[in-house]
Design an enzyme around this catalytic site. Structure first.
Site, PDB file in Angstrom:
ATOM      1  N   HIS A  26       0.841  -1.205   0.000  1.00  0.00           N
ATOM      2  CA  HIS A  26       0.000   0.000   0.000  1.00  0.00           C
ATOM      3  C   HIS A  26       0.872   1.250   0.000  1.00  0.00           C
ATOM      4  O   HIS A  26       1.279   1.725   1.061  1.00  0.00           O
ATOM      5  CB  HIS A  26      -0.897  -0.008   1.234  1.00  0.00           C
ATOM      6  N   HIS A  66      -2.240  -0.910   7.043  1.00  0.00           N
ATOM      7  CA  HIS A  66      -1.786  -1.162   5.662  1.00  0.00           C
ATOM      8  C   HIS A  66      -0.651  -0.219   5.285  1.00  0.00           C
ATOM      9  O   HIS A  66       0.100  -0.498   4.357  1.00  0.00           O
ATOM     10  CB  HIS A  66      -2.950  -1.042   4.666  1.00  0.00           C
ATOM     11  N   HIS A 261      -4.091   3.312  -3.430  1.00  0.00           N
ATOM     12  CA  HIS A 261      -4.284   2.710  -2.108  1.00  0.00           C
ATOM     13  C   HIS A 261      -3.493   1.413  -1.904  1.00  0.00           C
ATOM     14  O   HIS A 261      -2.693   1.331  -0.978  1.00  0.00           O
ATOM     15  CB  HIS A 261      -5.771   2.427  -1.836  1.00  0.00           C
ATOM     16  N   GLU A 412     -18.108  -4.119  24.180  1.00  0.00           N
ATOM     17  CA  GLU A 412     -17.324  -5.352  24.321  1.00  0.00           C
ATOM     18  C   GLU A 412     -16.073  -5.350  23.436  1.00  0.00           C
ATOM     19  O   GLU A 412     -14.991  -5.771  23.857  1.00  0.00           O
ATOM     20  CB  GLU A 412     -18.193  -6.584  23.981  1.00  0.00           C
ATOM     21  N   PHE A 438     -21.786 -12.545  24.151  1.00  0.00           N
ATOM     22  CA  PHE A 438     -21.337 -11.302  23.511  1.00  0.00           C
ATOM     23  C   PHE A 438     -19.839 -11.304  23.199  1.00  0.00           C
ATOM     24  O   PHE A 438     -19.292 -10.304  22.726  1.00  0.00           O
ATOM     25  CB  PHE A 438     -21.722 -10.096  24.366  1.00  0.00           C
ATOM     26  N   HIS A 462     -22.260 -16.602  32.284  1.00  0.00           N
ATOM     27  CA  HIS A 462     -23.544 -16.967  31.656  1.00  0.00           C
ATOM     28  C   HIS A 462     -23.268 -17.832  30.434  1.00  0.00           C
ATOM     29  O   HIS A 462     -23.535 -17.467  29.302  1.00  0.00           O
ATOM     30  CB  HIS A 462     -24.360 -15.708  31.333  1.00  0.00           C
ATOM     31  N   HIS A 474     -29.304 -15.015  24.431  1.00  0.00           N
ATOM     32  CA  HIS A 474     -28.365 -14.916  25.543  1.00  0.00           C
ATOM     33  C   HIS A 474     -27.716 -16.256  25.897  1.00  0.00           C
ATOM     34  O   HIS A 474     -26.897 -16.315  26.802  1.00  0.00           O
ATOM     35  CB  HIS A 474     -29.071 -14.351  26.784  1.00  0.00           C
ATOM     36  N   ARG A 521     -23.699 -19.097  35.232  1.00  0.00           N
ATOM     37  CA  ARG A 521     -24.596 -18.202  35.966  1.00  0.00           C
ATOM     38  C   ARG A 521     -25.148 -18.927  37.184  1.00  0.00           C
ATOM     39  O   ARG A 521     -25.320 -18.342  38.250  1.00  0.00           O
ATOM     40  CB  ARG A 521     -25.749 -17.802  35.057  1.00  0.00           C
TER      41      ARG A 521
HETATM   42  C1  LIG Z   1     -11.597  -4.419   9.637  1.00  0.00           C
HETATM   43  C2  LIG Z   1     -11.046  -4.277   8.283  1.00  0.00           C
HETATM   44  N1  LIG Z   1     -11.889  -4.278   7.233  1.00  0.00           N
HETATM   45  C3  LIG Z   1     -11.406  -4.191   5.974  1.00  0.00           C
HETATM   46  C4  LIG Z   1     -10.066  -4.107   5.738  1.00  0.00           C
HETATM   47  C5  LIG Z   1      -9.528  -4.060   4.328  1.00  0.00           C
HETATM   48  N2  LIG Z   1      -9.037  -2.710   4.026  1.00  0.00           N
HETATM   49  C6  LIG Z   1      -7.741  -2.392   4.144  1.00  0.00           C
HETATM   50  S1  LIG Z   1      -7.440  -0.794   3.826  1.00  0.00           S
HETATM   51  C7  LIG Z   1      -9.068  -0.486   3.499  1.00  0.00           C
HETATM   52  C8  LIG Z   1      -9.538   0.884   3.105  1.00  0.00           C
HETATM   53  C9  LIG Z   1      -9.040   1.851   4.056  1.00  0.00           C
HETATM   54  O1  LIG Z   1      -9.278   3.148   3.653  1.00  0.00           O
HETATM   55  P1  LIG Z   1      -8.418   4.281   4.359  1.00  0.00           P
HETATM   56  O2  LIG Z   1      -8.313   3.987   5.779  1.00  0.00           O
HETATM   57  O3  LIG Z   1      -9.010   5.563   3.968  1.00  0.00           O
HETATM   58  O4  LIG Z   1      -6.990   4.070   3.754  1.00  0.00           O
HETATM   59  P2  LIG Z   1      -6.332   4.846   2.517  1.00  0.00           P
HETATM   60  O5  LIG Z   1      -6.887   4.246   1.276  1.00  0.00           O
HETATM   61  O6  LIG Z   1      -6.652   6.256   2.665  1.00  0.00           O
HETATM   62  O7  LIG Z   1      -4.882   4.501   2.683  1.00  0.00           O
HETATM   63  C10 LIG Z   1      -9.812  -1.643   3.643  1.00  0.00           C
HETATM   64  C11 LIG Z   1     -11.267  -1.714   3.430  1.00  0.00           C
HETATM   65  C12 LIG Z   1      -9.219  -4.128   6.871  1.00  0.00           C
HETATM   66  N3  LIG Z   1      -7.900  -4.080   6.758  1.00  0.00           N
HETATM   67  N4  LIG Z   1      -9.741  -4.192   8.120  1.00  0.00           N
END
Ligand SMILES: Cc1ncc(C[n+]2csc(CCOP(=O)(O)OP(=O)(O)O)c2C)c(N)n1
Ligand SMILES: [Mg+2]
Length: 666
Positions: A26, A66, A261, A412, A438, A462, A474, A521
């Site tokens: 990235h 990333h 990205h 949580e 949960f 629980h 639950h 519980r």
């Molecule tokens: C919980 C989660 N869902 C999805 C992803 C996959 N994912 C990685 S980066 C991204 C987009 C992120 O956008 P942004 O934070 O704006 O990063 P930018 O493109 O600006 O670097 C996604 C959906 C992830 N890493 N974690």
């Protein structure tokens, strides 16, 4: 002297070139946040590249994980033990530079979360840990614990629900030494976020009680430095810097687009970026003057040695506190802890009382809690139900920063990720409670505890249809089985007070892995044990009721089903049958025992086996084999009094006895 822009460009080219070489990664976020990173790592953060583990260092969390090449680039440039060769090996097998590093303190990686948003919550946990540790140990004239927590996050983190849980909690807690930097570039994977993310983030954080600095030009070093200074000046609230940036800044044709990205920029565009930014060095080469201006080793060593002088003065004036702080940070338990648990277990065995295991857990906490000032307890708004509040606990909040109990509210996932941050910071053992059902809400943070080997303790009460009238929503059915599938996670489902005490001891002693305590519980029967049996509980599975010689059949049970199985086994013994009962509170611990022990508990030749657990049958096939029987529940529960449900689903001594008789007849 190179310009600040040139220094930031070093990050841009290292990131672009490493992603290109790896053919994956990235580049956009590192290029977009490079100017912010230059200011933060060269001017603001306090750390020592020569000793990444120096515990009074500032913490940095990359929640938009990333962007890992951003972190690797600055770690390399500032002088951490991360070589150019390591950068060249980005994302390769066994390299020091994986795609999404989770935690590697020796390299300067505090935590960077692949799962977006969790880093934000981890940072909240770290800032909270710093404040609490300071309240425990700082003394007039001795601010020995004094560091700040910084986190980077992107649009993705802000969209994730956990950002709400963590930010709302941090605002309420008034964590003034927490600074969050939002990379507001308007882009996520699908394109311009406007179509799916139109929040006013600044107003949102103001509403949480944060100090918000907006807008900050994320490509203007002076503006960025001023924003960090403004954040520092406000001590009673966490700060958010909303930084407007351009994703992939510097790439003439691609900057500002989603194409930047998550894929290599391409050789042609990289060449165009070199021309655009006047960068003449080939890939993985940094001009000497730029390298020199980035080298923070001398500055870092000075920062640490200044602090060491303070430490010496502290140690001289407060030797006992200094020793305790050192012990806590090294993760060594006090010598008084194990005897306190042993005493609790011995008492439990002698008392022969039969409370719910959640009440046993509360009693265990009360018994050994005073030995462990590093405990930070809490619950996601189920304190009375979870039994997590110790009798000597003090609420931990902005008014009482030296407290030891967190009311996490109904959060949580946030609670779990915050506990990961507390554990990653060091100096504390966090535990937090909710209803087992949960745990699903917290699931990915539990996974991250395991992946990052953080000794967090999850108190899940629980634990079955024993919840009764609250009904199927639950009543956990698949939860215990699914948590058992998580690698590097310990799970205990104790059957009475003695097993609960041992489970807690295991959880506390497990500093390199999380533990789930699965508690009932409802009241459960006490089991009598010989001292040898008491000692064997820690093995995770042991013979609770035996017969002379080789048994004809074996029953394996956990938690609330042990008492039921014991009644069945005793009834069969009275009828002249030789049936062994194995209590198996922790399959994860049992599996770590040597083969000889495991075979002594479950001899191969005894293939007539029955398992009893009020949850899905799946985990038990490996123990009962193809000819065995499992009394479990492979459907959702019902709303009814617990006793009736146990009857309905076959968790009665009579039904267990019938199942054993059926295998005996096979
Ligand atoms: C919980 C989660 N869902 C999805 C992803 C996959 N994912 C990685 S980066 C991204 C987009 C992120 O956008 P942004 O934070 O704006 O990063 P930018 O493109 O600006 O670097 C996604 C959906 C992830 N890493 N974690
Ligand atoms: Mg973005």
């Amino acid at each position: 002297m190179p310009t600040r822009r040139q220094l930031a460009n070093a990050i841009r080219f290292l990131s672009m070139d490493a992603v290109q070489k790896a053919k994956a990664g990235h580049p956009g976020a590192p290029m977009g946040m490079a100017d912010i990173a230059e200011v933060l790592w060269r001017e603001v953060l306090r750390y020592n590249p020569g000793n990444p583990g120096w515990w009074n260092r500032d913490r940095f969390v990359l929640s938009n994980g990333h962007a890992s090449m951003l972190l690797y680039s600055v770690l390399h440039l500032t002088g951490y033990p991360l070589s150019m060769e390591d950068l060249r090996n980005f994302r390769q097998f066994h390299s020091k530079t994986p795609g999404h590093p989770e935690r590697d303190v020796a390299l300067g990686v505090e935590t960077t979360t692949g799962p977006l948003g969790q880093g934000l919550a981890n940072a909240v946990g770290m800032a909270l840990a710093e404040r609490t540790l300071g309240a425990h140990f700082n003394r007039p004239g001795h601010a020995i614990v004094d560091h700040r927590t910084y986190a980077f996050c992107g649009d993705g983190c802000m969209m994730e629900g956990i950002s709400h849980e963590a930010a709302s909690f941090a605002g309420t807690q008034k964590l003034g030494k927490l600074t969050l930097v939002y990379d507001d570039n308007g882009i996520s994977i699908d394109g311009k976020v406007r179509g799916w993310f139109a929040d006013d983030t600044a107003k949102r954080f103001e509403a949480y009680g944060w100090h918000v600095i907006t807008p900050v030009d994320g490509h203007d070093a002076a503006a960025i430095a001023a924003a960090f200074a403004a954040a520092r000046a406000v001590e009673d609230r966490p700060s958010l810097l909303c930084c407007r940036t351009v994703i992939g800044w510097g790439a003439p044709h691609k900057q500002g687009s989603a194409a930047m990205h998550g894929e290599p920029v391409g050789l042609e565009e990289i060449a165009a970026t070199r021309a655009n930014l006047g960068w003449t060095s080939p890939p993985f080469e940094i001009p000497e003057d730029i390298r020199g201006a980035w080298d923070m080793r001398a500055k870092g060593a000075r920062a640490e040695s200044d602090w060491r002088a303070q430490w010496s003065a502290y140690e001289a004036e407060h030797p006992a506190l200094a020793a305790q702080l050192s012990r806590r940070l090294s993760g060594v338990l006090p010598e008084s802890f194990a005897p306190a648990v042993d005493e609790f277990v011995a008492h439990a065995q002698a008392d022969a009382a039969s409370p719910a295991t959640r009440a046993c857990s509360q009693a265990a906490l009360n018994a050994f809690g005073p030995q462990l000032p590093e405990l930070i307890g809490g619950s996601a708004d189920l304190t009375p139900s979870n039994g997590t509040l110790r009798k000597d606990s003090v609420t931990l909040d902005a008014a009482q920063p030296g407290g030891d109990y967190l009311h996490y509210g109904v959060r949580e996932f946030g609670m779990s990720a915050i506990m990961n941050g507390i554990a990653a910071h060091g100096g504390f053992i966090p535990y937090g409670g909710t209803f087992l059902t949960f745990s699903d809400y917290a699931r990915n943070a539990v996974r991250m505890s395991a992946l990052m080997r953080l000794g967090v303790v999850y108190v899940y009460t629980h634990d079955s249809i024993g919840v009764g009238e609250d009904g199927p929503t639950h009543q956990p059915i698949e939860h215990v089985a699914s948590l058992r599938l998580v690698p590097q996670l310990d799970l205990w489902r104790p059957c009475d007070a003695a097993e609960t005490g041992v489970a807690w001891r295991s959880a506390i002693e497990s500093r390199g892995a999380p533990t789930c305590l699965i508690l009932s519980r409802q009241a459960l029967a006490h089991q009598t044990r010989t001292p040898a049996q008491v000692a064997a509980i820690a093995r995770g599975g042991y013979v609770l009721i035996d017969t002379g010689g080789t048994p004809e059949a074996i029953v394996i049970a956990t938690g609330s089903e042990v008492g039921i199985a014991a009644d069945a086994v005793r009834a069969l013994a009275a009828a002249g049958r030789r049936v062994r009962l194995v209590s198996m509170p922790s399959t994860s611990s049992f599996e770590r025992q040597d083969e000889a022990y495991k075979r002594s508990v479950l001899p191969d030749e005894v293939w007539r086996r029955v398992a009893v657990e009020a949850g899905v049958r799946e985990p038990w096939w490996r123990y009962v084999g193809p000819k065995g029987r499992i009394i479990g529940i492979d459907r959702y529960g019902e709303s009814a009094p617990a006793k009736e449900l146990f009857q309905h689903f076959g968790f009665t001594a009579e039904n267990v006895r019938s199942a054993i008789e059926a295998v005996l007849a096979a």
